[in-house]
Design a protein around this motif. Structure first.
Motif, PDB file in Angstrom:
ATOM      1  N   LYS A 421       0.844  -1.126   0.082  1.00  0.00           N
ATOM      2  CA  LYS A 421      -0.077  -0.072  -0.259  1.00  0.00           C
ATOM      3  C   LYS A 421       0.670   1.658  -0.014  1.00  0.00           C
ATOM      4  O   LYS A 421       0.523   1.758  -0.553  1.00  0.00           O
ATOM      5  N   ALA A 422       1.760   0.896   0.410  1.00  0.00           N
ATOM      6  CA  ALA A 422       3.140   2.312   0.395  1.00  0.00           C
ATOM      7  C   ALA A 422       3.681   2.444  -0.654  1.00  0.00           C
ATOM      8  O   ALA A 422       5.228   3.855  -0.330  1.00  0.00           O
ATOM      9  N   VAL A 426       1.855   1.889  -6.360  1.00  0.00           N
ATOM     10  CA  VAL A 426       0.096   2.112  -5.701  1.00  0.00           C
ATOM     11  C   VAL A 426       0.154   3.584  -6.710  1.00  0.00           C
ATOM     12  O   VAL A 426       0.923   4.335  -5.897  1.00  0.00           O
ATOM     13  N   LYS A 427      -0.293   4.259  -7.471  1.00  0.00           N
ATOM     14  CA  LYS A 427      -1.198   5.188  -7.701  1.00  0.00           C
ATOM     15  C   LYS A 427      -2.121   5.742  -7.225  1.00  0.00           C
ATOM     16  O   LYS A 427      -3.603   6.605  -8.005  1.00  0.00           O
ATOM     17  N   MET A 428      -2.868   5.806  -6.492  1.00  0.00           N
ATOM     18  CA  MET A 428      -3.520   5.531  -5.422  1.00  0.00           C
ATOM     19  C   MET A 428      -3.702   6.467  -4.550  1.00  0.00           C
ATOM     20  O   MET A 428      -2.541   6.347  -3.461  1.00  0.00           O
ATOM     21  N   SER A 429      -4.864   7.310  -3.442  1.00  0.00           N
ATOM     22  CA  SER A 429      -4.915   7.674  -1.813  1.00  0.00           C
ATOM     23  C   SER A 429      -5.133   6.560  -1.194  1.00  0.00           C
ATOM     24  O   SER A 429      -4.760   5.161  -1.814  1.00  0.00           O
ATOM     25  N   GLU A 430      -4.682   6.907  -0.164  1.00  0.00           N
ATOM     26  CA  GLU A 430      -4.757   5.549   0.675  1.00  0.00           C
ATOM     27  C   GLU A 430      -6.351   5.216   0.890  1.00  0.00           C
ATOM     28  O   GLU A 430      -6.584   4.125   1.064  1.00  0.00           O
ATOM     29  N   ILE A 433      -7.045   2.665  -2.228  1.00  0.00           N
ATOM     30  CA  ILE A 433      -6.884   1.885  -2.652  1.00  0.00           C
ATOM     31  C   ILE A 433      -6.613   0.476  -1.484  1.00  0.00           C
ATOM     32  O   ILE A 433      -7.419   0.120  -1.344  1.00  0.00           O
ATOM     33  N   GLY A 434      -7.640   1.051  -0.241  1.00  0.00           N
ATOM     34  CA  GLY A 434      -7.888   0.544   0.994  1.00  0.00           C
ATOM     35  C   GLY A 434      -9.271   0.243   0.001  1.00  0.00           C
ATOM     36  O   GLY A 434      -8.946  -0.979   0.781  1.00  0.00           O
ATOM     37  N   GLN A 435     -10.541   0.828  -0.594  1.00  0.00           N
ATOM     38  CA  GLN A 435     -11.701   0.355  -1.052  1.00  0.00           C
ATOM     39  C   GLN A 435     -11.326  -0.269  -1.888  1.00  0.00           C
ATOM     40  O   GLN A 435     -12.661  -1.351  -1.882  1.00  0.00           O
ATOM     41  N   GLU A 436     -10.197  -0.106  -2.771  1.00  0.00           N
ATOM     42  CA  GLU A 436      -9.983  -1.226  -3.837  1.00  0.00           C
ATOM     43  C   GLU A 436      -9.786  -2.785  -3.348  1.00  0.00           C
ATOM     44  O   GLU A 436     -10.148  -3.614  -3.428  1.00  0.00           O
ATOM     45  N   PRO A 556      -9.822   0.661   5.110  1.00  0.00           N
ATOM     46  CA  PRO A 556     -11.240   1.456   5.505  1.00  0.00           C
ATOM     47  C   PRO A 556     -11.579   0.794   7.246  1.00  0.00           C
ATOM     48  O   PRO A 556     -12.291   0.356   7.205  1.00  0.00           O
ATOM     49  N   ALA A 557     -11.038   1.550   8.263  1.00  0.00           N
ATOM     50  CA  ALA A 557     -12.014   1.361   9.534  1.00  0.00           C
ATOM     51  C   ALA A 557     -13.416   1.446   9.364  1.00  0.00           C
ATOM     52  O   ALA A 557     -14.593   0.565   9.793  1.00  0.00           O
ATOM     53  N   SER A 558     -14.227   2.434   8.870  1.00  0.00           N
ATOM     54  CA  SER A 558     -15.910   2.892   8.307  1.00  0.00           C
ATOM     55  C   SER A 558     -16.420   1.401   7.806  1.00  0.00           C
ATOM     56  O   SER A 558     -17.485   1.340   7.962  1.00  0.00           O
ATOM     57  N   MET A 559     -15.301   0.808   6.948  1.00  0.00           N
ATOM     58  CA  MET A 559     -16.013  -0.451   6.064  1.00  0.00           C
ATOM     59  C   MET A 559     -16.469  -1.632   7.865  1.00  0.00           C
ATOM     60  O   MET A 559     -16.963  -2.388   7.008  1.00  0.00           O
ATOM     61  N   ILE A 560     -15.621  -1.916   8.187  1.00  0.00           N
ATOM     62  CA  ILE A 560     -15.359  -3.418   9.261  1.00  0.00           C
ATOM     63  C   ILE A 560     -16.417  -3.012   9.994  1.00  0.00           C
ATOM     64  O   ILE A 560     -17.283  -2.315  10.161  1.00  0.00           O
TER      65      ILE A 560
END
Length: 802
Positions: A421-422, A426-430, A433-436, A556-560
Motif C-alpha cells: 500500500k505504501a 500504487v497510484k492512488m490515495s490511501e 487503495i483501501g477501498q479497492e 477503511p476502518a469505517s467499513m468493518i
C-alpha cells in the motif's frame, strides 16, 4: 475359447451371452472372478454388444455395476497423423511456457539472481484397507491420520516405486499371472502427491516436467505431455476428454468432432502419454466420497468425472498420471480413486531450507536471517514449507528495521500488504487503495465460495474493480527494503491470485472484517470443509489485537462490520465432539490458537481441553510448533497420551518432547513406534521418564536403532520414585536385557517372547526371582497377531486404555 470370444465380437452377438462365455472360461482357468476382475488393459480385446446410440459400447470394469463406455474405432478417412503432429506442437509450446516459469512460487522473483530448485522431501504413504476406510467413513475429516509416510523417494524414482507398489498389491490380491499383470498395467503408472499448502506440490510437478522434457530421467519415451490445472475449470461445466486435457488452450485447436474423436481413440491405447494434473483441492468435488459408475469416452462430463476415471485407470489406461492435492481433499476420495502410489511432499530439510534462504537474501544477510529464525522457532518451523519460507524471508529485513514482530503467516501477509500500500507502485490515495482492497477481498471470498479460482473481467466488474485497478494488482512492484519483485495477481485475460494461500488470506479478511454477522454465522458449517482450513486459520490470525489494528490502517476502518461479534462466533468453534478421538482436533485447534496468539482464544482452548489429552504422532514441524505454543498457554496441569512414530519422521515429535519439558503438560503414556532413535531423540525422551506411567517400544526390522540407548533408558527408570509399565514388541525386544536390572521399578512388563533369545529368557527368569516384591510385578507374553489377532488386540487395548 479366446477365438470363440473374438468371433462373437465380430458377429456382434448379445452382451449377456459373451459375458457368460467369459465367466465360464474364467472358471475353467481357476479364476471364477474373471468377469469382475477384468481391467482396462483388456479394452483392446473386449467384447462389445449390440450398438447403442452414437455407437457406444458397454465394457464391464471391476464389477457388473460399474460400466465404462468405449467406442468403436473411428472412421479411417480421418488423417490422424496430421492431428498428432499439430497436437505435439501445441503441447510443446504449453510445456515450454511452464518450464519458463521460475521454480519459486509465482509472484516472487529475485532480480539479478538466478534461482535454482532445492530438494523436496518425498515419501511413500501406506494406505489403509478399504474396509477400514468404510469403518471410519463418518469421520472423514480425520482420515489423514490413517495414512503414514514410509521412507524417502527421489523424483526420478516415483514411477518405479509406483510400479513396485502395484506389483505388491497384485501379489496380495490375485492368484494368476494374468490378473497380476493387468493390475500392474492399470495402477503402476499412477502417482498421487499430497502435501500441506505451499509445501511444493506444484513445484514438484514443474520439476517433473523438467525431468521428462530436458533430463529424460523420467519417462524418456513421452510423446504427449498434458498439463491440466484444475483451478482453471468451472466445476459444473461439462467438457469432452480432449477439452479437459487442453483446457485453456482450445483457441489453438480448431477441428471437427469427428477429428477430435479420432485423436482421442489414438491416445487411448498410446503408452507414451503423460498427464500431469495439478490441484485436486482446487476443484470443487461434489461427490468426493462416492463412486461414479459411468464414463463415456466421447461424451461431455464435468471435470470431476474425468479426474476420477483417470485415477481409476478407466480412461487412457496406458497413460502415466500424476496428480497433486492437499491431504484433506484427497483423503476424502473413495478408495477406488486413491490407486497407485500415494506419496507425500514434506517440504524442505534443514540444508535445503538454508540453501533457499541464502538464495532469497544473499550470503551477506544469511547469518542475520538465520539468527532471527533461531530465536523464533515457530517461524523457523513454518520455513520448512517453501512458500512460507520465501514469504517470511522476503519481509524479515523491513520488519526487523520497523520493529514489527513477525510470528505467524497472518503477520507476514499483513506486513506485505502494508508495504504494498505504501509503495510507489500504487497510484492512488490511501483511502482509494483501501477501498479497492476491500473489493479484492470480496472477490477472493466469492471465488472460494463458488469454487472459482480464475477470474475474467466480468468477475472483477461484478465486485466493482475496474480494469485500471486490475492492472495495478497484476503488475510487478519492487519492495525497496529487500528488492524482491512481488505482485498480487497473475495472468491477463484470466487472472488468479499468485498462490492459493494468498487467495485464502484475502477471503479470510472479507469474512472477519466485512461480512455481516448474520451471514457470517450461517457460514459456520462451511468452515469445517477441508477447502476452508486455511481460511479459518487466517481468520483466527486476524483475531490478534495487533493484527486487527494493522488491518484497520490498510482497509477503511469505517467499513468493518461486527468484528467482536464474529470473533466470539469463531471462539465457539474451539471445541471437540469425541473425547476418545481428539488427536486431529488438538492439532487443528492448536493451529488456531497459535495463529491468533490471543489471550481470550487461548483461555477458551484450555477450558475445552480434557484433563487427559490423547494424540497420535505429529507429522510436520509446523504441527509441533502449533501444539507446543498452544500447550504452553495452559495455566493448569494436563496429562498427555502420545503415540510417536508409525514410520513418521521423528523430528516433530522430538521437538514436542523438548518443548513440553517443564510445562503444565505431563506425558503420562508414550508409545514409540518405528522411530529411528538418535542421541538427540533419547535426550529429549529421558526427562519425561520421571513422570511417565506407561512406555511402549515397538519396532520393525532395522527401523529403531534402540540398542545404543537402552542402558540410558534403564538407568532413568531405575532412578524413578514410582513404578512404570512397559510394552516391548517386535525386534526391539532383542535389546531388552538392560531393563532386567530395574525390574523393581516396573510394575508390568509385556514382551513379544518370540523375539526373546534363550539367554535373555534365562536372565529374565533370574531377574524376576531376585525381585524384592515379586507379587507387585506382572509379566505378560504378547500374543502373536499373525496367529491370534483378536487376542493381540484385546491385550493391546487393555494395556493402553486401563
Amino acid at each position: 475359447m479366446e477365438r470363440l470370444v473374438n468371433a462373437f465380437r465380430r458377429w456382434n452377438v448379445m452382451e449377456w451371452m459373451v459375458n457368460v462365455y467369459r465367466w465360464v472360461w474364467g472358471w475353467f482357468r481357476g479364476n471364477n472372478n474373471a468377469l469382475t476382475d477384468q481391467t482396462t488393459d483388456e479394452i483392446d480385446e473386449v467384447v462389445v454388444a449390440t450398438p447403442r446410440t452414437n455407437d457406444q459400447q458397454p465394457v464391464i470394469i471391476n464389477n457388473p455395476n460399474e460400466v465404462y463406455f468405449y467406442n468403436q474405432p473411428p472412421p479411417t478417412n480421418v488423417d490422424v497423423q496430421t492431428l498428432v503432429e499439430e497436437l505435439i506442437l501445441i503441447l510443446r509450446r504449453i510445456i515450454e511456457e511452464l518450464r519458463g516459469e521460475t521454480l519459486l512460487p509465482a509472484g516472487v522473483l529475485v532480480p539479478g539472481r538466478i534461482t535454482k530448485p532445492v530438494p523436496l522431501l518425498i515419501t511413500k504413504v501406506r494406505q489403509i484397507l478399504d474396509d477400514e476406510w468404510k469403518l471410519h467413513r463418518n469421520q472423514r475429516e480425520d482420515l489423514q491420520c490413517m495414512y503414514t509416510p514410509e521412507g524417502s523417494i527421489l523424483i526420478e524414482e516415483l514411477f518405479d516405486v509406483a510400479k513396485q507398489v502395484a506389483q505388491q498389491e497384485a501379489d496380495n490380491k490375485y492368484n494368476t499371472p494374468e490378473a497380476k499383470a493387468r493390475h500392474v498395467v492399470r495402477y503402476g503408472n499412477i502417482v498421487c502427491a499430497v502435501g500441506l499448502p505451499g509445501v511444493g506440490k506444484s513445484t514438484l510437478l514443474k520439476m517433473l516436467i523438467n525431468c521428462i522434457v530436458v533430463d529424460k530421467s523420467v519417462k524418456p519415451d513421452t510423446q504427449f505431455l498434458f498439463h491440466v490445472s484444475l483451478k482453471k475449470f468451472n466445476p459444473d461445466e461439462t467438457v469432452t476428454l480432449l477439452e479437459f486435457l487442453l483446457y485453456g488452450n482450445l483457441s489453438e485447436w480448431n477441428h471437427s468432432d469427428e477429428e477430435n474423436k479420432a485423436l482421442v481413440h489414438f491416445l487411448y491405447n498410446n503408452p507414451n502419454v503423460v498427464i500431469l494434473i495439478d490441484g485436486l483441492d482446487e476443484l470443487y468435488t461434489k461427490q468426493a466420497d462416492e463412486r461414479l459408475h459411468e464414463c463415456q469416452l466421447d461424451s461431455k462430463q464435468i471435470p470431476e468425472v474425468f479426474v476420477k476415471n483417470l485415477l481409476m485407470g478407466n480412461l487412457l489406461p496406458y497413460a502415466v498420471k500424476f496428480i497433486t492435492s492437499r491431504p484433506g481433499q484427497f483423503y476424502k476420495l473413495h478408495p477406488d480413486y486413491r490407486q497407485g502410489l500415494v506419496s507425500e511432499v514434506q517440504g524442505m530439510d534443514k540444508p535445503a531450507k538454508k540453501d533457499l534462504t541464502k538464495q532469497m537474501c544473499g550470503e551477506a544477510n544469511l547469518e542475520t536471517v538465520e539468527k532471527y529464525l533461531a530465536d523464533r522457532p515457530n517461524l523457523d518451523a513454518l520455513c520448512s514449507i517453501p512458500v512460507n519460507c520465501i514469504q517470511i524471508v522476503a519481509c524479515l529485513h523491513s520488519s526487523v528495521s520497523s520493529g514489527r514482530e513477525i510470528n505467524s503467516m497472518t503477520d507476514v501477509f499483513i506486513h506485505t500488504l502494508t508495504n504494498y500500500k505504501a509503495s510507489d507502485h500504487v497510484k492512488m490515495s490511501e483511502q482509494a487503495i483501501g477501498q479497492e482492497l476491500v473489493k479484492l477481498a470480496h472477490l477472493a471470498y466469492k471465488g472460494l465460495d463458488e469454487r472459482k479460482l480464475v477470474f475474467q473481467q466480468a468477475d472483477f466488474e461484478e465486485v466493482g474493480i475496474n480494469k485500471q485497478t486490475v492492472d495495478m494488482f497484476l503488475h510487478t512492484y519492487v519492495e525497496k527494503s529487500h528488492h524482491l519483485k512481488m505482485r498480487i495477481l497473475e495472468g491477463k485475460k484470466r487472472s488468479y491470485f499468485t498462490h492459493l494461500t494468498s487467495h485464502e488470506f484475502y477471503a479470510a479478511v472479507h469474512l472477519i472484517l466485512f461480512m455481516p454477522q448474520e451471514e457470517f454465522h450461517r457460514c459456520m458449517d462451511t468452515f469445517k470443509d477441508p477447502h476452508w482450513v486455511m481460511v479459518t486459520r487466517f481468520m483466527f490470525g486476524i483475531c490478534n489485537s495487533t493484527s486487527y489494528e494493522d488491518l484497520k490502517v490498510i482497509f477503511p476502518a469505517s467499513m468493518i462490520k461486527d468484528y467482536k461479534e464474529k470473533k466470539n462466533i469463531l471462539k465457539s468453534l474451539i471445541s471437540y465432539e469425541d473425547k476418545d478421538y481428539i488427536s486431529k482436533d488438538v492439532i487443528r485447534l492448536s493451529g488456531w490458537v497459535h495463529e491468533a496468539n490471543d489471550a481470550e482464544i487461548s483461555q477458551r482452548f484450555q477450558e475445552c481441553m480434557p484433563q487427559l489429552i490423547k494424540m497420535t504422532a505429529l507429522r510436520y514441524p509446523t504441527e509441533a510448533s502449533d501444539v507446543l505454543f498452544a500447550f504452553n498457554t495452559f495455566t493448569t496441569p494436563h496429562d498427555l497420551n502420545l503415540t510417536m512414530g508409525d514410520g513418521l519422521d521423528g523430528a516433530p515429535a522430538e521437538t514436542l518432547l523438548r518443548g513440553l519439558h517443564g510445562s503444565q503438560v505431563k506425558i503420562k503414556r508414550l508409545n514409540i513406534k518405528h522411530v529411528w532413535m538418535t542421541d538427540s531423540t533419547t535426550q529429549a525422551l529421558l526427562p519425561h521418564l520421571d513422570v511417565m506411567d506407561k512406555l511402549g517400544l515397538v519396532s520393525g526390522p532395522n527401523d529403531m536403532n534402540l540398542n545404543p540407548y537402552m542402558e540410558d533408558i534403564s538407568r532413568k527408570i531405575m532412578d524413578r520414585q514410582n513404578k512404570i509399565q512397559i510394552w516391548m514388541e517386535g525386534p526391539a525386544v532383542k535389546h531388552v536385557r538392560p531393563l532386567f536390572q530395574c525390574l523393581d521399578k516396573i510394575s508390568k512388563l509385556c514382551l513379544d517372547m518370540k523375539r526373546l533369545t534363550s539367554d535373555d529368557n534365562r536372565l529374565l527368569e533370574e531377574a524376576i526371582q531376585r525381585l524384592h516384591s515379586p507379587q507387585d510385578f506382572v509379566f505378560e507374553e504378547i500374543a502373536d497377531p499373525c496367529k491370534d489377532c483378536n487376542k493381540f488386540l484385546v491385550q493391546y487395548k487393555e494395556f493402553w486404555q486401563q
